[in-house]
Scaffold this motif. Structure first.
Motif, PDB file in Angstrom:
ATOM      1  N   ALA A 166       0.871  -1.180   0.000  1.00  0.00           N
ATOM      2  CA  ALA A 166       0.000   0.000   0.000  1.00  0.00           C
ATOM      3  C   ALA A 166       0.906   1.226   0.000  1.00  0.00           C
ATOM      4  O   ALA A 166       2.003   1.194   0.552  1.00  0.00           O
ATOM      5  CB  ALA A 166      -0.886   0.008   1.237  1.00  0.00           C
ATOM      6  N   ILE A 186      -5.865  -0.771   5.442  1.00  0.00           N
ATOM      7  CA  ILE A 186      -5.441  -0.304   4.123  1.00  0.00           C
ATOM      8  C   ILE A 186      -4.829  -1.499   3.404  1.00  0.00           C
ATOM      9  O   ILE A 186      -3.742  -1.958   3.773  1.00  0.00           O
ATOM     10  CB  ILE A 186      -4.403   0.843   4.251  1.00  0.00           C
ATOM     11  CG1 ILE A 186      -4.860   1.912   5.260  1.00  0.00           C
ATOM     12  CG2 ILE A 186      -4.096   1.445   2.889  1.00  0.00           C
ATOM     13  CD1 ILE A 186      -6.146   2.606   4.924  1.00  0.00           C
ATOM     14  N   THR A 231      -3.478  -4.062   0.221  1.00  0.00           N
ATOM     15  CA  THR A 231      -2.370  -3.969  -0.724  1.00  0.00           C
ATOM     16  C   THR A 231      -2.790  -3.250  -2.018  1.00  0.00           C
ATOM     17  O   THR A 231      -3.946  -3.308  -2.419  1.00  0.00           O
ATOM     18  CB  THR A 231      -1.841  -5.392  -1.016  1.00  0.00           C
ATOM     19  OG1 THR A 231      -0.616  -5.283  -1.689  1.00  0.00           O
ATOM     20  CG2 THR A 231      -2.811  -6.200  -1.846  1.00  0.00           C
ATOM     21  N   VAL A 276      -3.325  -0.208  -2.498  1.00  0.00           N
ATOM     22  CA  VAL A 276      -4.072   1.042  -2.292  1.00  0.00           C
ATOM     23  C   VAL A 276      -3.103   2.228  -2.385  1.00  0.00           C
ATOM     24  O   VAL A 276      -1.958   2.132  -1.943  1.00  0.00           O
ATOM     25  CB  VAL A 276      -4.761   1.021  -0.907  1.00  0.00           C
ATOM     26  CG1 VAL A 276      -5.273   2.405  -0.506  1.00  0.00           C
ATOM     27  CG2 VAL A 276      -5.892   0.007  -0.899  1.00  0.00           C
TER      28      VAL A 276
END
Ligand code: UD1
Ligand code: CA
Length: 476
Positions: free
Chosen positions: A270, A284, A286, A288
């Motif tokens: 991320a 959050i 991966t 992103v």
């Protein structure tokens, strides 16, 4: 952490006038983006965080743009000095002298292309000047297995620092073998700096005035130069785009780790830019990317591959994979995606749903409103609990102007409808599937514009028999 008060009478001078030839770019080097900010942001922030009383950035190449950025971002907390012609780092430091308050106790000079340095790095060099007996000049040093490109720190037989030799000026195998490098943070009194800079000569391979020569100047006068060892990875300079990405990778890793330790699950892969804010228990995933002034609330989930730029996501909202949102807000417990597109000025309230292949532009959705599949909703105002069916289009543009579609509270828009704006669908009204709405629909009314259905019994079977016969009659 840094003792801010102790740097209160310290002026920071940041050299950022160079072109950055090795970037091979039309953009001045210090404006190249790293973790979502121009390079120069980071050294300036470090100086402000360290509590320096004045921060002076020396600008030159592309100075209009650099100054405009600094003013917009830091206001009057940062001053600039101009180096009209880029004749080396020593010349750049000279250009700053006019802007330094004559009563400044101490000056910290460092480079604008070192984005990983922190307030603590600056403070430790400044403090060394106070604590090392008789030190006239303090500087950071570090050891690198691959020192190529950096100035090397040369010491005498007693171990005292006596000079810095630039890569292009290395004169012997001993000098070339030296792995102690100059990361480029210097602290001294204003009077020493002024005297040392006055004596610089361009006697080197590049014909430039080197700031680094203040070290040999001090040593030549028998003055003490104190070295402050620092970790190798923290003070990497960015000269080309390979180094830009190396430094960025380190910076992004630091940012992700900071959020992890603050209670956010940040998966590997991320990317969270500097300036983003995350609340505990946010997840959050991966792939992103979170940019700009994005804020994610407690317990919100940003699933794989979402890209958010200046987006506020409230508590418990879920953004399913591959949604792209820009300048938008998402209310508490709302659901978005997969594959939704929220374009600028779109605001969806708590408990609303925006589903796959739905595009919003400048559209608000009130609490609990839903648009779950395949829609273009531009310039719309959608009331509480309204339901927008699959395939709905807000026809907001007549080729010249944009117009607004208003869907009032609890209205139901049947699938595959078009709303030709400006138009209002009243509270609780129904729009029948496949309707083209061109006039306002009153409260609780049903709007229908489609042709009545007709069934022709047996027609399909007859047609099939006819076509089959025609095909059989064709020559082979
Ligand atoms: C410099 C040091 C080197 C050190 C390295 C650390 C000198 C001579 N060398 O080399 O010892 O190991 O940094 O990263 O100082 N700048 C100006 N005006 C100029 C030239 C440069 O303002 O005329 C600015 C640049 O914008 C840049 C900084 O000074 O932000 C450093 O210049 P750069 O050319 O990158 O120096 P290095 O070769 O990296
Ligand atoms: Ca550099």
């Amino acid at each position: 952490m840094t003792d801010r008060a102790s740097l209160a009478n310290t002026v920071a001078v940041i050299l950022a006038a160079g072109q950055g030839t090795r970037m091979k770019s039309a953009l001045p080097k210090v404006l190249h983006s790293i973790a979502g900010r121009p390079l120069v942001f980071f050294p300036v922030r470090a100086a402000l965080d360290a509590g320096c009383s004045d921060v002076i950035v020396v600008v030159g190449h592309g100075r209009g743009d650099v100054e405009a950025y600094l003013r917009a971002t830091f206001g009057d907390r940062v001053k600039t000095a101009i180096q009209a012609e880029q004749r080396g780092t020593g010349d750049a430091a000279r250009a700053a002298l006019v802007a330094i308050r004559p009563d400044a106790q101490r000056v910290l000079v460092f480079y604008g292309d070192v984005p990983l340095l922190t307030a603590d790095d600056l403070a430790s060099v400044a403090h060394k000047l106070d604590t090392e007996p008789d030190a006239t000049l303090a500087l950071a040093t570090c050891s690198l297995a691959e020192p190529f490109g950096y100035g090397r720190v040369l010491r005498n037989a007693s171990g005292y620092v006596v000079a810095i030799r630039e890569q292009k000026d290395l004169a012997s195998d001993d000098e070339r073998a030296c792995t102690e490098i100059n990361p480029g943070i210097y602290a001294s009194s204003l009077s020493f700096l002024r005297d040392a800079l006055a004596c610089l000569k361009p006697n080197n391979a590049q014909g430039e005035l080197y700031l680094t020569d203040i070290v040999a100047y001090a040593a030549g006068l028998g003055l003490r130069v104190a070295a402050v060892p620092s970790r190798a990875d923290v003070l990497a300079g960015v000269n080309d785009r390979r180094q830009l990405i190396e430094a960025e990778t380190t910076l992004l890793g630091r940012i992700a780790d900071r959020w992890r330790l603050a209670g956010v699950t940040v998966r590997a892969g991320a990317r969270i830019d500097d300036g983003v804010e995350l609340a505990p228990d946010a997840v959050i995933e991966t792939g992103v990317v979170l940019r700009g002034k994005t804020r994610v609330g407690p317990g919100a989930i940003i699933d794989v591959g979402c890209v958010l730029t200046n987006v506020v996501v409230d508590d418990g909202a879920v953004l399913k994979p591959y949604s792209v949102l820009t300048d938008a807000t998402v209310g508490a417990r709302a659901q978005v995606g997969p594959f939704s597109h929220l374009r600028p000025d779109s605001h969806i309230a708590e408990d609303s749903h925006v589903g796959n292949f739905v595009e919003l532009k400048k559209t608000t959705m009130a609490k609990g409103a839903k648009a779950n599949h395949l829609a273009y909703l531009g310039d719309g105002i959608i009331g509480e609990g309204a339901n927008i069916g699959a395939g709905t289009i807000f026809c907001n543009y007549d080729g010249f102007l944009k117009h607004t579609t208003v869907i009032e509270k609890g209205a139901f828009i049947g699938s595959d409808s078009q709303l030709v704006a400006p138009v209002t669908v009243g509270e609780g009204a129904y729009v029948g599937t496949g309707t083209t709405v061109t006039r306002d629909v009153p409260k609780d009314a049903l709007a229908l514009s489609r042709v009545r259905q007709e069934n022709k019994e047996g027609y399909a079977a007859k047609l099939r028999a006819k076509l089959k016969a025609a095909k059989a009659a064709q020559p082979r």
